[in-house]
Motif scaffolding. Structure first.
Motif, PDB file in Angstrom:
ATOM      1  N   ASP A  64     -36.863   4.310 -44.190  1.00 24.02           N
ATOM      2  CA  ASP A  64     -37.603   4.194 -45.429  1.00 24.02           C
ATOM      3  C   ASP A  64     -37.095   5.171 -46.493  1.00 24.02           C
ATOM      4  O   ASP A  64     -37.260   4.939 -47.678  1.00 24.02           O
ATOM      5  CB  ASP A  64     -39.079   4.495 -45.110  1.00 24.02           C
ATOM      6  N   ASP A  65     -36.464   6.271 -46.086  1.00 18.13           N
ATOM      7  CA  ASP A  65     -36.035   7.259 -47.087  1.00 18.13           C
ATOM      8  C   ASP A  65     -34.681   6.913 -47.706  1.00 18.13           C
ATOM      9  O   ASP A  65     -34.586   6.629 -48.879  1.00 18.13           O
ATOM     10  CB  ASP A  65     -36.055   8.687 -46.504  1.00 18.13           C
ATOM     11  N   ASP A  66     -33.603   6.901 -46.888  1.00 20.70           N
ATOM     12  CA  ASP A  66     -32.309   6.629 -47.510  1.00 20.70           C
ATOM     13  C   ASP A  66     -31.917   5.155 -47.519  1.00 20.70           C
ATOM     14  O   ASP A  66     -31.051   4.755 -48.287  1.00 20.70           O
ATOM     15  CB  ASP A  66     -31.204   7.501 -46.908  1.00 20.70           C
ATOM     16  N   GLY A  67     -32.570   4.359 -46.681  1.00 26.37           N
ATOM     17  CA  GLY A  67     -32.379   2.909 -46.758  1.00 26.37           C
ATOM     18  C   GLY A  67     -30.949   2.426 -46.547  1.00 26.37           C
ATOM     19  O   GLY A  67     -30.559   1.406 -47.102  1.00 26.37           O
TER      20      GLY A  67
ATOM     21  N   THR B 220     -43.592   7.892 -49.125  1.00 22.03           N
ATOM     22  CA  THR B 220     -43.361   8.029 -50.567  1.00 22.03           C
ATOM     23  C   THR B 220     -43.913   6.871 -51.388  1.00 22.03           C
ATOM     24  O   THR B 220     -43.845   6.903 -52.609  1.00 22.03           O
ATOM     25  CB  THR B 220     -41.847   8.146 -50.856  1.00 22.03           C
TER      26      THR B 220
ATOM     27  N   MET C 152     -33.031   4.920 -53.190  1.00 24.74           N
ATOM     28  CA  MET C 152     -33.647   5.552 -52.023  1.00 24.74           C
ATOM     29  C   MET C 152     -35.163   5.510 -52.192  1.00 24.74           C
ATOM     30  O   MET C 152     -35.659   5.218 -53.265  1.00 24.74           O
ATOM     31  CB  MET C 152     -33.171   7.004 -51.912  1.00 24.74           C
ATOM     32  N   TYR C 153     -35.855   5.863 -51.160  1.00 22.15           N
ATOM     33  CA  TYR C 153     -37.321   5.942 -51.205  1.00 22.15           C
ATOM     34  C   TYR C 153     -37.934   4.686 -51.835  1.00 22.15           C
ATOM     35  O   TYR C 153     -38.652   4.765 -52.828  1.00 22.15           O
ATOM     36  CB  TYR C 153     -37.750   7.222 -51.934  1.00 22.15           C
ATOM     37  N   SER C 154     -37.623   3.551 -51.250  1.00 25.20           N
ATOM     38  CA  SER C 154     -38.172   2.255 -51.673  1.00 25.20           C
ATOM     39  C   SER C 154     -38.005   2.013 -53.173  1.00 25.20           C
ATOM     40  O   SER C 154     -38.903   1.476 -53.813  1.00 25.20           O
ATOM     41  CB  SER C 154     -39.653   2.140 -51.312  1.00 25.20           C
ATOM     42  N   GLY C 155     -36.881   2.420 -53.712  1.00 19.53           N
ATOM     43  CA  GLY C 155     -36.592   2.114 -55.105  1.00 19.53           C
ATOM     44  C   GLY C 155     -37.163   3.103 -56.095  1.00 19.53           C
ATOM     45  O   GLY C 155     -37.060   2.914 -57.301  1.00 19.53           O
ATOM     46  N   LYS C 156     -37.753   4.183 -55.599  1.00 22.66           N
ATOM     47  CA  LYS C 156     -38.341   5.155 -56.523  1.00 22.66           C
ATOM     48  C   LYS C 156     -37.314   6.130 -57.084  1.00 22.66           C
ATOM     49  O   LYS C 156     -37.533   6.748 -58.113  1.00 22.66           O
ATOM     50  CB  LYS C 156     -39.452   5.936 -55.813  1.00 22.66           C
ATOM     51  N   VAL C 157     -36.202   6.322 -56.379  1.00 23.87           N
ATOM     52  CA  VAL C 157     -35.168   7.266 -56.812  1.00 23.87           C
ATOM     53  C   VAL C 157     -33.805   6.580 -56.688  1.00 23.87           C
ATOM     54  O   VAL C 157     -33.559   5.844 -55.743  1.00 23.87           O
ATOM     55  CB  VAL C 157     -35.183   8.532 -55.912  1.00 23.87           C
ATOM     56  N   ASN C 158     -32.933   6.832 -57.671  1.00 24.71           N
ATOM     57  CA  ASN C 158     -31.558   6.352 -57.573  1.00 24.71           C
ATOM     58  C   ASN C 158     -30.643   7.501 -57.144  1.00 24.71           C
ATOM     59  O   ASN C 158     -30.884   8.642 -57.506  1.00 24.71           O
ATOM     60  CB  ASN C 158     -31.066   5.839 -58.931  1.00 24.71           C
TER      61      ASN C 158
ATOM     62  N   LEU D 237     -42.892  11.372 -56.883  1.00 21.13           N
ATOM     63  CA  LEU D 237     -41.739  12.116 -56.359  1.00 21.13           C
ATOM     64  C   LEU D 237     -41.138  13.056 -57.397  1.00 21.13           C
ATOM     65  O   LEU D 237     -41.115  12.758 -58.589  1.00 21.13           O
ATOM     66  CB  LEU D 237     -40.669  11.141 -55.860  1.00 21.13           C
TER      67      LEU D 237
ATOM     68  N   LEU E 184     -29.253  12.807 -57.643  1.00 28.61           N
ATOM     69  CA  LEU E 184     -30.385  11.873 -57.660  1.00 28.61           C
ATOM     70  C   LEU E 184     -30.940  11.799 -59.080  1.00 28.61           C
ATOM     71  O   LEU E 184     -30.918  12.789 -59.805  1.00 28.61           O
ATOM     72  CB  LEU E 184     -31.510  12.347 -56.723  1.00 28.61           C
ATOM     73  N   PHE E 185     -31.420  10.647 -59.438  1.00 33.05           N
ATOM     74  CA  PHE E 185     -32.077  10.512 -60.747  1.00 33.05           C
ATOM     75  C   PHE E 185     -33.088   9.379 -60.664  1.00 33.05           C
ATOM     76  O   PHE E 185     -33.016   8.546 -59.764  1.00 33.05           O
ATOM     77  CB  PHE E 185     -31.049  10.277 -61.861  1.00 33.05           C
ATOM     78  N   PHE E 186     -34.020   9.368 -61.596  1.00 32.51           N
ATOM     79  CA  PHE E 186     -35.026   8.314 -61.566  1.00 32.51           C
ATOM     80  C   PHE E 186     -34.471   7.051 -62.209  1.00 32.51           C
ATOM     81  O   PHE E 186     -33.748   7.128 -63.201  1.00 32.51           O
ATOM     82  CB  PHE E 186     -36.303   8.777 -62.267  1.00 32.51           C
ATOM     83  N   PRO E 187     -34.782   5.893 -61.634  1.00 39.28           N
ATOM     84  CA  PRO E 187     -34.261   4.645 -62.188  1.00 39.28           C
ATOM     85  C   PRO E 187     -34.716   4.491 -63.637  1.00 39.28           C
ATOM     86  O   PRO E 187     -35.839   4.865 -63.959  1.00 39.28           O
ATOM     87  CB  PRO E 187     -34.886   3.555 -61.317  1.00 39.28           C
TER      88      PRO E 187
END
Lengths: 263, 324
Positions: A122-125, A13, B134-140, A18, A229-232
C-alpha cells in the motif's frame, strides 16, 4: 505443505493528511497508524487455509525494524507457526529489486513448497517484489491470484485480468504466488489471540547472517532510487457544495434534476 | 535517448489500449528522432494484429510461434531472451497490467535491468526520470534509474493518450522458430469470463456507488434506498467487493466494470486511479467523502465534504418528497 509468507508493515494513509519530510524522499510517519499491508493479510489467510487443508507449517517473514514484530505476531495469532524478521541499517533505501534479494537470501535456507506475497504494498505500490523474488529463486510463479486449488504437487490458480476477466493456470510446486485482495475473508485477530503468541520468540537476521554484502542491499544494491517526493498537481477539482445539511441536500436535488439524475 | 522498445500487449485477439499509450509516449520521448521499436510475441494466427502496430513503430520485431498465443511467463521469457539479445534499445516499456505485472519484474531481475513500475510519466532530458505514485496516489515520487545499457519502466494504464499516435513507415522483422525448453511448470488453461449478475450496472443511467466509507455490509441499504428513490442501481469500489458486501459484478474499475452513466454518485470512495478508470466517463460525478483530500474530488464535478451517513438520508428524503 510448508509455506512462507512475506509480509510488510505499512502506514495507513487513506484518510491521513500526509506530510513530506525534510529529506523530501520520505513522508513523515509520526502520528500515522501502522498495520499489516492489506494484500499481505489476504496472503496470510490463504496460507492458513491451505495449511488447514493440507497440513504443514507457515513461516512469516518481514523486513524492517523491531516494530515489524507487531505484524509478525498478528500473523502468528492468525495461525502462522514461525516468524522471522530481517533487519539491518544497510537495508535502508532498498527498492523492489534489493528487497527481493534480501528475501531470497533468507528463504533459501528455509524449506518451502509455496511462497506467498501480496500483489503489492500500500505504501510504495511497486507490485514487483513477489515476481522478482520468484525469478531469483527460479520458481514458477503467478501474479494477481484470486483462487488457489491444490491437487498433488500441482496448483490450479485464477489470475485477475482486466475488466472482470480471469485466467486459469496450473503451476508445479514449489512455486510462488502474489495474492490479490478479495481472494478470501481474512480471519479476525482477537486481543486474546495476540496475547497467546506474545512470548513467542521472533528471530532477527541481518545482512551478514543472510550471506549478503552491504553493496548488494539498500541504495547501493538497488536499481532505482527516489530522488524527490512531491504532491500530485491538483486539477480543477469539484465544485464543493457548502451549507447546512438541508441546504446541501437541496442543492444536490437541483443538480440531479438538471443532470438527469432522477430517473 | 535514441531507441525505445515497447512490448505489445494483446489478449483474446485484441491489441490492448496500453500498447498505443506506450507507443505514443515513446514517440513523444524521442521527439521525432530516434527509433520506436514494437516487440510482439504471439502466434502466427495473430499476425493480423500487427497491421495495427507497424504503422506506429519504425520497426516491429515479431516473434511468432504457435505456443505464444496466450501468455505463459516462462515461455514468453524464453522468447523474449531472443529479442532482448538482438534488439538494441535503451528503454523498454511494458504495461503495469495483469500481463506486465506478471512479466516485467522477472525480466528485470533476470537481466538486472534497472527498472521501476507503475509510472505515470517519464522525463528523458539528460537522465531518465520516472514519475510514479505512492501511498494510494496521495504522493508522487520522482525516481531515477541506475544507469544501464537498458532500462525498463512499466506504465500505468491510462496515463498517456491512446489516440493520435504518430504514423511512420515501419518495417516488420519476423522471428520464427520453436522456443526450446520445458515450460510445463506454469501453463495457461483458459479464460473465465466475468459472472453475469442480476443487475447490469453498465446499462444504468444513474449509479449510486459505495466505497470503504460505507463501513459495513449492513449499511448497503442506505445506498440502495437512495438508488431506488432515484431510479438507479447500486455499484461499488474494490474494497466493498473484496469484503463480499456486494457481488463482484457490481465493482467499478480496472478489474471490474467500466460505466458511463448520466450521473455517478460516489459515496465514501477515495477514488484510487483503478476506480477512476472505470467511471471517469460519467456525464456528472458527485462525490461525498469526509476527507477533503480524497482523490475522488479531483475528478468529481460536485463534492460534499461530509459524513455520508448524514448526507445520504437527507438526500433520499428530499428525493422522495419531490416524487410525492
Amino acid at each position: 505443505m510448508d509455506i512462507i509468507v512475506c509480509i510488510k508493515r505499512v502506514p495507513e494513509t487513506a484518510e491521513a493528511d500526509l506530510v513530506i519530510d525534510g529529506s523530501k524522499k520520505a513522508i513523515d510517519t509520526d502520528g500515522l497508524v501502522f498495520s499489516i499491508n492489506e494484500w499481505d493479510n489476504y496472503a496470510v489467510e490463504a496460507a492458513i487455509q491451505l495449511k488447514e487443508a493440507e497440513g504443514g507449517t507457515i513461516t512469516v517473514i518481514s523486513v524492517g525494524p523491531e516494530e515489524n514484530n507487531e505484524v509478525l505476531r498478528r500473523a502468528l495469532a492468525m495461525g502462522a507457526d514461525e516468524a522471522l524478521r530481517l533487519t539491518d541499517p544497510a537495508f535502508e533505501g532498498s527498492d523492489a529489486y534489493a528487497m527481493a534479494k534480501i528475501l531470497a537470501a533468507a528463504i533459501k535456507d528455509i524449506p518451502h513448497d509455496l511462497i506467498l506475497t501480496g500483489v503489492q504494498a500500500d505504501d510504495d505500490g511497486f507490485g514487483a517484489v513477489g515476481v522478482a523474488l520468484a525469478q531469483m529463486l527460479e520458481l514458477p510463479y503467478a501474479a494477481l491470484v484470486t483462487d488457489i486449488k491444490k491437487e498433488g504437487d500441482t496448483l490450479t490458480v485464477h489470475r485477475e485480468l482486466e475488466g472482470g476477466l480471469e485466467e486459469v493456470d496450473t503451476l508445479k510446486l514449489p512455486a510462488l504466488l502474489t495474492i490479490q485482495t478479495g481472494i478470501n475473508e481474512p480471519r479476525y485477530v482477537s486481543i486474546m489471540g495476540i496475547r497467546r503468541v506474545a512470548k513467542k520468540e521472533i528471530g532477527a537476521k541481518g545482512v551478514a547472517d543472510l550471506g549478503l554484502s552491504e553493496e548488494e542491499v539498500g541504495l547501493k544494491g538497488s536499481l532505482s532510487q527516489i530522488e524527490e517526493l512531491f504532491f500530485p498537481p491538483v486539477g480543477e477539482g469539484a465544485e464543493i457544495i457548502e451549507g447546512t445539511m438541508d441546504e446541501k441536500a437541496e442543492a444536490l436535488v437541483k443538480i440531479l434534476k438538471e443532470r438527469g439524475g432522477i430517473g | 535517448m535514441e531507441k525505445i522498445a515497447v512490448l505489445v500487449e494483446h489478449r483474446q485477439n485484441e491489441v490492448r489500449d496500453i500498447t498505443f499509450e506506450m507507443l505514443g509516449k515513446a514517440h513523444q520521448l524521442l521527439e521525432g528522432g530516434g527509433e520506436v521499436i514494437a516487440l510482439f510475441l504471439g502466434d502466427v494466427s495473430q499476425k493480423g494484429l500487427l497491421d495495427q502496430i507497424t504503422p506506429h513503430a519504425h520497426r516491429t520485431v515479431a516473434y511468432l510461434d504457435s505456443n505464444l498465443k496466450d501468455f505463459e511467463p516462462l515461455r514468453y521469457q524464453a522468447a523474449f531472451t531472443n529479442i532482448f539479445e538482438n534488439v538494441d534499445c535503451q528503454l523498454i516499456l511494458m504495461g503495469q497490467t495483469a500481463f506486465g505485472m506478471d512479466f516485467a519484474p522477472a525480466i528485470a531481475a533476470k537481466w538486472k535491468i534497472p527498472f521501476t513500475t507503475d509510472v505515470v510519466d517519464i522525463e528523458a532530458s539528460e537522465e531518465l526520470h520516472a514519475i510514479r505514485q505512492m501511498y494510494s496516489g496521495k504522493v508522487n515520487a520522482k525516481v531515477s534509474l541506475k544507469p544501464g545499457e537498458k532500462m525498463l519502466c512499466t506504465v500505468r494504464a491510462g496515463a498517456f493518450p491512446a489516440e493520435d499516435i504518430p504514423t511512420v513507415s515501419g518495417e516488420l522483422q519476423e522471428i520464427t522458430g520453436a522456443i526450446e525448453g520445458d515450460f510445463s511448470a506454469r501453463t495457461f488453461v483458459e479464460y473465465l469470463e466475468a459472472a453475469v449478475g442480476d443487475v447490469d450496472i453498465t446499462q444504468a443511467d444513474i449509479i449510486v456507488s459505495v466505497g470503504r466509507g460505507i463501513k459495513d455490509a449492513d449499511n448497503i441499504p442506505i445506498a440502495q434506498e437512495l438508488a431506488d428513490a432515484l431510479g438507479g442501481v447500486v455499484a461499488c469500489s474494490r474494497p466493498v467487493a473484496d469484503k463480499k458486501w456486494l457481488p463482484k459484478e457490481r465493482q467499478v474499475g480496472t478489474s471490474g466494470k467500466t460505466v458511463k452513466p448520466k450521473v455517478y454518485i460516489a459515496l465514501g470512495i477515495s477514488g484510487a486511479f483503478q476506480h477512476q478508470a472505470g467511471m471517469k466517463g460519467a456525464n456528472t460525478i458527485i462525490a461525498v467523502n469526509k476527507d477533503p483530500k480524497a482523490p475522488i474530488f479531483s475528478i468529481a464535478h460536485y463534492g460534499i465534504v461530509d459524513d455520508l451517513f448524514k448526507v445520504v438520508p437527507a438526500l433520499t428524503e428530499k428525493v422522495k418528497e419531490l416524487r410525492g
